[in-house]
Design a protein around this motif. Structure first.
Motif, PDB file in Angstrom:
ATOM      1  N   PRO A 209       0.826  -1.213   0.000  1.00 32.66           N
ATOM      2  CA  PRO A 209       0.000   0.000   0.000  1.00 32.66           C
ATOM      3  C   PRO A 209       0.861   1.265   0.000  1.00 32.66           C
ATOM      4  O   PRO A 209       1.979   1.269   0.513  1.00 32.66           O
ATOM      5  CB  PRO A 209      -0.804  -0.128   1.296  1.00 32.66           C
ATOM      6  CG  PRO A 209      -0.004  -1.049   2.163  1.00 32.66           C
ATOM      7  CD  PRO A 209       0.672  -1.997   1.235  1.00 32.66           C
TER       8      PRO A 209
ATOM      9  N   ARG B 289       2.242   4.658   1.163  1.00 34.24           N
ATOM     10  CA  ARG B 289       2.439   5.168   2.516  1.00 34.24           C
ATOM     11  C   ARG B 289       2.687   6.666   2.500  1.00 34.24           C
ATOM     12  O   ARG B 289       3.478   7.174   1.695  1.00 34.24           O
ATOM     13  CB  ARG B 289       3.621   4.469   3.195  1.00 34.24           C
ATOM     14  CG  ARG B 289       3.292   3.075   3.707  1.00 34.24           C
ATOM     15  CD  ARG B 289       4.377   2.565   4.615  1.00 34.24           C
ATOM     16  NE  ARG B 289       3.859   1.549   5.520  1.00 34.24           N
ATOM     17  CZ  ARG B 289       4.515   1.071   6.569  1.00 34.24           C
ATOM     18  NH1 ARG B 289       5.731   1.528   6.837  1.00 34.24           N
ATOM     19  NH2 ARG B 289       3.968   0.159   7.341  1.00 34.24           N
TER      20      ARG B 289
ATOM     21  N   ALA C 191      -6.985   7.157   4.380  1.00 33.92           N
ATOM     22  CA  ALA C 191      -6.945   5.824   4.970  1.00 33.92           C
ATOM     23  C   ALA C 191      -8.120   4.984   4.505  1.00 33.92           C
ATOM     24  O   ALA C 191      -7.983   3.773   4.265  1.00 33.92           O
ATOM     25  CB  ALA C 191      -6.932   5.935   6.500  1.00 33.92           C
ATOM     26  N   GLU C 192      -9.283   5.611   4.370  1.00 36.41           N
ATOM     27  CA  GLU C 192     -10.456   4.882   3.895  1.00 36.41           C
ATOM     28  C   GLU C 192     -10.287   4.408   2.459  1.00 36.41           C
ATOM     29  O   GLU C 192     -10.977   3.487   2.015  1.00 36.41           O
ATOM     30  CB  GLU C 192     -11.697   5.769   4.010  1.00 36.41           C
ATOM     31  CG  GLU C 192     -12.125   6.033   5.451  1.00 36.41           C
ATOM     32  CD  GLU C 192     -13.242   7.063   5.547  1.00 36.41           C
ATOM     33  OE1 GLU C 192     -13.568   7.692   4.501  1.00 36.41           O
ATOM     34  OE2 GLU C 192     -13.776   7.250   6.649  1.00 36.41           O
TER      35      GLU C 192
ATOM     36  N   GLY D  33      -7.427   3.193   1.320  1.00 36.53           N
ATOM     37  CA  GLY D  33      -6.366   2.197   1.282  1.00 36.53           C
ATOM     38  C   GLY D  33      -4.956   2.727   1.421  1.00 36.53           C
ATOM     39  O   GLY D  33      -3.995   1.964   1.284  1.00 36.53           O
TER      40      GLY D  33
ATOM     41  N   GLU E 220      -1.916   4.085   3.661  1.00 31.97           N
ATOM     42  CA  GLU E 220      -1.464   4.045   5.044  1.00 31.97           C
ATOM     43  C   GLU E 220      -0.885   5.410   5.417  1.00 31.97           C
ATOM     44  O   GLU E 220       0.013   5.919   4.740  1.00 31.97           O
ATOM     45  CB  GLU E 220      -0.417   2.957   5.232  1.00 31.97           C
ATOM     46  CG  GLU E 220      -0.967   1.548   5.048  1.00 31.97           C
ATOM     47  CD  GLU E 220       0.055   0.478   5.373  1.00 31.97           C
ATOM     48  OE1 GLU E 220       1.229   0.827   5.636  1.00 31.97           O
ATOM     49  OE2 GLU E 220      -0.313  -0.710   5.363  1.00 31.97           O
TER      50      GLU E 220
ATOM     51  N   PRO F 279      -8.624   2.245  10.780  1.00 32.92           N
ATOM     52  CA  PRO F 279      -7.711   1.343  10.072  1.00 32.92           C
ATOM     53  C   PRO F 279      -6.834   2.105   9.080  1.00 32.92           C
ATOM     54  O   PRO F 279      -7.324   2.938   8.313  1.00 32.92           O
ATOM     55  CB  PRO F 279      -8.661   0.376   9.351  1.00 32.92           C
ATOM     56  CG  PRO F 279      -9.930   0.418  10.149  1.00 32.92           C
ATOM     57  CD  PRO F 279     -10.036   1.836  10.633  1.00 32.92           C
ATOM     58  N   GLY F 280      -5.536   1.837   9.119  1.00 36.55           N
ATOM     59  CA  GLY F 280      -4.613   2.471   8.182  1.00 36.55           C
ATOM     60  C   GLY F 280      -4.108   3.829   8.613  1.00 36.55           C
ATOM     61  O   GLY F 280      -3.322   4.453   7.892  1.00 36.55           O
TER      62      GLY F 280
ATOM     63  N   ARG G   1      -2.273   6.020  11.745  1.00 41.59           N
ATOM     64  CA  ARG G   1      -1.557   6.029  13.018  1.00 41.59           C
ATOM     65  C   ARG G   1      -1.196   7.455  13.389  1.00 41.59           C
ATOM     66  O   ARG G   1      -0.951   8.294  12.521  1.00 41.59           O
ATOM     67  CB  ARG G   1      -0.268   5.203  12.934  1.00 41.59           C
ATOM     68  CG  ARG G   1      -0.471   3.701  12.870  1.00 41.59           C
ATOM     69  CD  ARG G   1       0.872   3.011  12.694  1.00 41.59           C
ATOM     70  NE  ARG G   1       1.868   3.509  13.634  1.00 41.59           N
ATOM     71  CZ  ARG G   1       3.181   3.260  13.540  1.00 41.59           C
ATOM     72  NH1 ARG G   1       3.635   2.553  12.507  1.00 41.59           N
ATOM     73  NH2 ARG G   1       4.023   3.728  14.430  1.00 41.59           N
TER      74      ARG G   1
END
Length: 232
Positions: free
Chosen positions: A6, A8, A31-32, A34, A36, A58-59, A61
């Motif tokens: 993915p 980044r 992030a939604e 895909g 990161e 998700p994805g 941080r």
């Protein structure tokens, strides 16, 4: 066949004003899709409510640092430490792109290409609010921004006015784009009432809150102002 890794993204933000809303909204949307995203905060740490906004997505941080915001560090004393800390974060995260919501850090020698979003800056603030060149005490800040912009691959801003003011002030002549700010809001239906609402840093003269005080006696509607009255 091994699927491709993915994409980044490393994105910087702060928790002081609208940059947090911009960065977290964008990071959540990416992030939604895909991508990161590592969101790196500088300056005063996000409070518990702000951190809860991005927790569990998700994805996405969040990494909190205590690195000084450049406009709170006009002499650049924290700049060497910022270079070390941010380069360490990049080495560990290995992003395909770095998206900065600040300026001087663009020149720290990132391995990935750098996109800068210009929300506001001391130079344009000073000229708009004071009407004269930036005070000499901000010379190191101004030169650090010039150095950072020389390393940026592209600069974006939410308005054409900000983009033109920013690039002219710091001599940036690379690729640019105007990308208006946006946010998703799900507002319940409510009874409409006549009033004036203003939100922002009430202590910041660039917000021009004083004009509401000047016209208040001539307006029949109530005026509601929400925001901090003292700066950091």
């Amino acid at each position: 066949m091994t699927p491709p890794a993915p994409f980044r993204l490393l994105m910087t933000t702060d928790a002081v004003g609208g940059v947090w809303t911009f960065a977290t909204t964008l990071a959540r949307g990416l992030a939604e899709r895909g991508i990161e995203v590592l969101l790196v905060s500088q300056g005063p740490a996000p409070d518990a409510e702000q951190q809860a906004e991005v927790a569990g997505i998700p994805g996405l941080r969040l990494e909190v640092t205590d690195l000084a915001l450049e406009w709170m560090d006009k002499d650049g004393r924290d700049r060497p430490r910022a270079r070390e800390v941010l380069r360490e974060i990049e080495t560990a995260w290995r992003p395909d792109l770095v998206h900065l919501n600040s300026y001087r850090e663009a020149g720290i020698g990132w391995a990935a290409p750098v996109l800068v979003t210009a929300h506001s800056c001391v130079g344009s603030w000073w000229r708009a609010c004071r009407g004269d060149p930036v005070a000499a005490e901000w010379a190191r800040y101004m030169s650090a921004v010039v150095e950072g912009m020389a390393a940026a691959k592209i600069v974006t801003a939410p308005t054409r006015a900000m983009l033109e003011s920013f690039t002219r002030l710091y001599g940036y002549d690379g690729p640019t784009a105007v990308i208006p700010n946006g946010i998703e809001l799900a507002l319940p239906a409510r009874e409409r009432r006549p009033f004036i609402a203003a939100a922002g840093r009430l202590w910041d003269e660039a917000k021009n809150m004083g004009v509401l005080n000047d016209v208040a006696p001539d307006i029949p509607w109530p005026i509601h102002a929400l925001g901090p009255v003292r700066g950091p």
